[in-house]
Design a protein around this motif. Sequence first.
Motif, PDB file in Angstrom:
ATOM      1  N   GLU A  79       0.423  -1.220   0.158  1.00 53.98           N
ATOM      2  CA  GLU A  79      -0.588  -0.095   0.070  1.00 53.98           C
ATOM      3  C   GLU A  79       0.973   1.187   0.400  1.00 53.98           C
ATOM      4  OE1 GLU A  79      -2.421  -3.693   2.098  1.00 53.98           O
ATOM      5  OE2 GLU A  79      -0.277  -1.990   2.072  1.00 53.98           O
ATOM      6  N   ILE A  80       1.727   0.857   0.955  1.00 56.15           N
ATOM      7  CA  ILE A  80       2.944   2.242   0.590  1.00 56.15           C
ATOM      8  C   ILE A  80       3.521   2.756  -0.933  1.00 56.15           C
ATOM      9  CG2 ILE A  80       4.900   3.794   1.789  1.00 56.15           C
ATOM     10  CD1 ILE A  80       3.605   2.139   4.397  1.00 56.15           C
ATOM     11  N   THR A  81       4.129   1.580  -0.796  1.00 54.74           N
ATOM     12  CA  THR A  81       4.610   1.306  -2.555  1.00 54.74           C
ATOM     13  C   THR A  81       3.658   2.385  -3.000  1.00 54.74           C
ATOM     14  OG1 THR A  81       5.487  -0.506  -1.501  1.00 54.74           O
ATOM     15  CG2 THR A  81       6.328   0.313  -3.689  1.00 54.74           C
ATOM     16  N   ASP A  82       3.081   1.433  -3.163  1.00 56.94           N
ATOM     17  CA  ASP A  82       1.774   1.874  -4.434  1.00 56.94           C
ATOM     18  C   ASP A  82       1.594   3.592  -4.567  1.00 56.94           C
ATOM     19  OD1 ASP A  82       1.239  -0.870  -5.651  1.00 56.94           O
ATOM     20  OD2 ASP A  82       0.129  -1.051  -4.462  1.00 56.94           O
ATOM     21  N   MET A  83       1.994   4.103  -3.298  1.00 57.18           N
ATOM     22  CA  MET A  83       1.236   5.175  -3.112  1.00 57.18           C
ATOM     23  C   MET A  83       2.610   6.708  -3.663  1.00 57.18           C
ATOM     24  SD  MET A  83      -0.872   6.625   0.478  1.00 57.18           S
ATOM     25  CE  MET A  83       1.231   5.935   1.374  1.00 57.18           C
ATOM     26  N   LEU A  84       3.611   5.968  -3.474  1.00 55.91           N
ATOM     27  CA  LEU A  84       4.655   6.011  -4.329  1.00 55.91           C
ATOM     28  C   LEU A  84       4.990   6.257  -5.717  1.00 55.91           C
ATOM     29  CD1 LEU A  84       7.679   5.488  -1.472  1.00 55.91           C
ATOM     30  CD2 LEU A  84       6.785   7.400  -1.879  1.00 55.91           C
ATOM     31  N   LYS A  85       4.850   4.910  -6.523  1.00 58.89           N
ATOM     32  CA  LYS A  85       4.012   4.875  -8.439  1.00 58.89           C
ATOM     33  C   LYS A  85       5.339   4.730  -8.250  1.00 58.89           C
ATOM     34  CE  LYS A  85      -0.123   7.814  -8.818  1.00 58.89           C
ATOM     35  NZ  LYS A  85      -0.676   7.754  -7.318  1.00 58.89           N
ATOM     36  N   VAL A  86       5.864   3.980  -8.116  1.00 58.34           N
ATOM     37  CA  VAL A  86       7.960   3.492  -8.424  1.00 58.34           C
ATOM     38  C   VAL A  86       7.436   2.175  -9.694  1.00 58.34           C
ATOM     39  CG1 VAL A  86       8.833   3.802  -6.334  1.00 58.34           C
ATOM     40  CG2 VAL A  86       7.749   1.670  -6.306  1.00 58.34           C
ATOM     41  N   LYS A  87       7.876   2.185 -10.246  1.00 55.33           N
ATOM     42  CA  LYS A  87       7.813   2.302 -11.702  1.00 55.33           C
ATOM     43  C   LYS A  87       7.436   0.204 -11.982  1.00 55.33           C
ATOM     44  CE  LYS A  87       9.013   1.637 -16.738  1.00 55.33           C
ATOM     45  NZ  LYS A  87       9.926   2.750 -17.508  1.00 55.33           N
ATOM     46  N   ARG A  88       8.467  -0.232 -10.607  1.00 59.23           N
ATOM     47  CA  ARG A  88       8.442  -2.212 -10.297  1.00 59.23           C
ATOM     48  C   ARG A  88       8.593  -2.022  -8.990  1.00 59.23           C
ATOM     49  NH1 ARG A  88      12.222  -1.151 -14.288  1.00 59.23           N
ATOM     50  NH2 ARG A  88      10.709  -0.837 -15.602  1.00 59.23           N
ATOM     51  N   TYR A  89       8.050  -3.096  -8.604  1.00 64.57           N
ATOM     52  CA  TYR A  89       8.523  -3.465  -7.394  1.00 64.57           C
ATOM     53  C   TYR A  89       7.803  -4.740  -6.844  1.00 64.57           C
ATOM     54  CZ  TYR A  89       3.969  -3.059  -5.594  1.00 64.57           C
ATOM     55  OH  TYR A  89       2.446  -3.481  -5.744  1.00 64.57           O
ATOM     56  N   PHE A  90       9.019  -5.967  -6.333  1.00 60.02           N
ATOM     57  CA  PHE A  90       8.857  -6.885  -5.935  1.00 60.02           C
ATOM     58  C   PHE A  90       7.549  -7.145  -4.134  1.00 60.02           C
ATOM     59  CE2 PHE A  90      10.174 -11.218  -4.647  1.00 60.02           C
ATOM     60  CZ  PHE A  90       8.865 -11.918  -5.833  1.00 60.02           C
ATOM     61  N   SER A  91       6.519  -7.800  -4.611  1.00 60.93           N
ATOM     62  CA  SER A  91       6.429  -8.097  -3.397  1.00 60.93           C
ATOM     63  C   SER A  91       6.733  -9.215  -2.240  1.00 60.93           C
ATOM     64  CB  SER A  91       5.288  -7.735  -4.017  1.00 60.93           C
ATOM     65  OG  SER A  91       3.522  -8.084  -2.482  1.00 60.93           O
ATOM     66  N   VAL A  92       6.861  -8.885  -1.078  1.00 55.83           N
ATOM     67  CA  VAL A  92       7.229  -9.687  -0.454  1.00 55.83           C
ATOM     68  C   VAL A  92       6.474 -10.136   0.927  1.00 55.83           C
ATOM     69  CG1 VAL A  92       9.440 -10.116  -1.426  1.00 55.83           C
ATOM     70  CG2 VAL A  92       8.963  -8.172   0.694  1.00 55.83           C
ATOM     71  N   PRO A  93       6.167 -10.955   1.107  1.00 55.26           N
ATOM     72  CA  PRO A  93       5.163 -11.334   2.673  1.00 55.26           C
ATOM     73  C   PRO A  93       5.859 -11.827   3.800  1.00 55.26           C
ATOM     74  CG  PRO A  93       5.717 -13.310   1.836  1.00 55.26           C
ATOM     75  CD  PRO A  93       6.542 -12.744   1.138  1.00 55.26           C
ATOM     76  N   TYR A  94       6.960 -10.673   4.095  1.00 51.34           N
ATOM     77  CA  TYR A  94       8.028 -10.625   5.084  1.00 51.34           C
ATOM     78  C   TYR A  94       7.736  -9.849   6.599  1.00 51.34           C
ATOM     79  CZ  TYR A  94       9.876 -14.286   1.626  1.00 51.34           C
ATOM     80  OH  TYR A  94      10.922 -14.928   0.995  1.00 51.34           O
ATOM     81  N   ALA A  95       8.010  -9.853   7.908  1.00 50.24           N
ATOM     82  CA  ALA A  95       8.346  -8.913   8.311  1.00 50.24           C
ATOM     83  C   ALA A  95       8.893  -7.782   8.336  1.00 50.24           C
ATOM     84  CB  ALA A  95       8.776  -9.790   9.724  1.00 50.24           C
ATOM     85  N   LEU A  96       8.324  -6.587   8.779  1.00 51.18           N
ATOM     86  CA  LEU A  96       9.696  -5.025   8.509  1.00 51.18           C
ATOM     87  C   LEU A  96      10.656  -5.880   9.353  1.00 51.18           C
ATOM     88  CD1 LEU A  96       7.193  -2.648   9.851  1.00 51.18           C
ATOM     89  CD2 LEU A  96       7.629  -3.181   7.970  1.00 51.18           C
ATOM     90  N   GLY A  97      12.532  -5.414   8.420  1.00 52.47           N
ATOM     91  CA  GLY A  97      13.174  -5.485   8.946  1.00 52.47           C
ATOM     92  C   GLY A  97      13.932  -6.478   8.631  1.00 52.47           C
ATOM     93  N   TYR A  98      12.877  -7.265   7.569  1.00 56.45           N
ATOM     94  CA  TYR A  98      13.294  -8.672   6.920  1.00 56.45           C
ATOM     95  C   TYR A  98      13.212  -9.225   5.337  1.00 56.45           C
ATOM     96  CZ  TYR A  98      14.689 -11.053  11.483  1.00 56.45           C
ATOM     97  OH  TYR A  98      14.646 -10.750  12.817  1.00 56.45           O
ATOM     98  N   PRO A  99      13.747  -7.755   4.393  1.00 55.94           N
ATOM     99  CA  PRO A  99      13.108  -7.741   3.406  1.00 55.94           C
ATOM    100  C   PRO A  99      13.426  -9.105   1.710  1.00 55.94           C
ATOM    101  CG  PRO A  99      15.049  -6.505   3.873  1.00 55.94           C
ATOM    102  CD  PRO A  99      15.006  -6.616   4.955  1.00 55.94           C
ATOM    103  N   LEU A 100      14.270  -9.883   3.135  1.00 56.50           N
ATOM    104  CA  LEU A 100      14.567 -11.008   1.962  1.00 56.50           C
ATOM    105  C   LEU A 100      14.517 -11.886   3.388  1.00 56.50           C
ATOM    106  CD1 LEU A 100      18.053  -9.804   0.955  1.00 56.50           C
ATOM    107  CD2 LEU A 100      15.627  -9.287   0.248  1.00 56.50           C
ATOM    108  N   GLY A 101      13.411 -12.287   3.649  1.00 53.10           N
ATOM    109  CA  GLY A 101      13.060 -13.511   4.707  1.00 53.10           C
ATOM    110  C   GLY A 101      13.539 -13.651   5.559  1.00 53.10           C
TER     111      GLY A 101
END
Length: 195
Positions: free
Chosen positions: A152-174
Amino acid sequence: VAIISSAGLSIQNKQEPFNSKIKGGDCSFRIIPSNINMDELSESHRSKTFDHSGIRSNPSTAMPIPQLDDLVSEGFIGSISNRHFSFMGSIINTRELIHDSIPKIISMLTEDKVDIVLFIPIWPMCPQTVGLIQKTCEEKNILTTSISIIDEITDMLKVKRYFSVPYALGYPLGDIDNYSNQKEVCKSALNLISN
């Protein structure tokens, strides 16, 4: 490929830690060389709203240089840049970021002939920091992709592309101990460039 992380990483005993006392956020950045030993990195992100222990015990989960090195060895990417960049997210006053730090970063990325930047935000305020840099990179014809923990936050920034992950804050790669999954997350984010 270069990495831009918002984890607040710096090189112990060689670089100043990020300053958590600056009102509005520390807009400075640290250059992290590709040949860094991950044990030399120290995390000083000021937010108390996420678990810091994962990044502190395994900084490559926020600055995945070893993972990208493996992707080079596997032939998935051509090479990684000699230097990468670390910010401390949590920047509320972005004036200095926009007028000073971002132009410097763009200049160095251009000088290094970087084709692609992988962005690694680690908590809710970080996407604003990396999103501003990401959009400027795209304007300068540097391709970008980002990890997204809160879409939801990434979408507000309207960046060109991103990969969504289901991980906790502070664990961007799981999971910090699951290296193969960390590599797959980086690979999936980079795959968005060719799709």
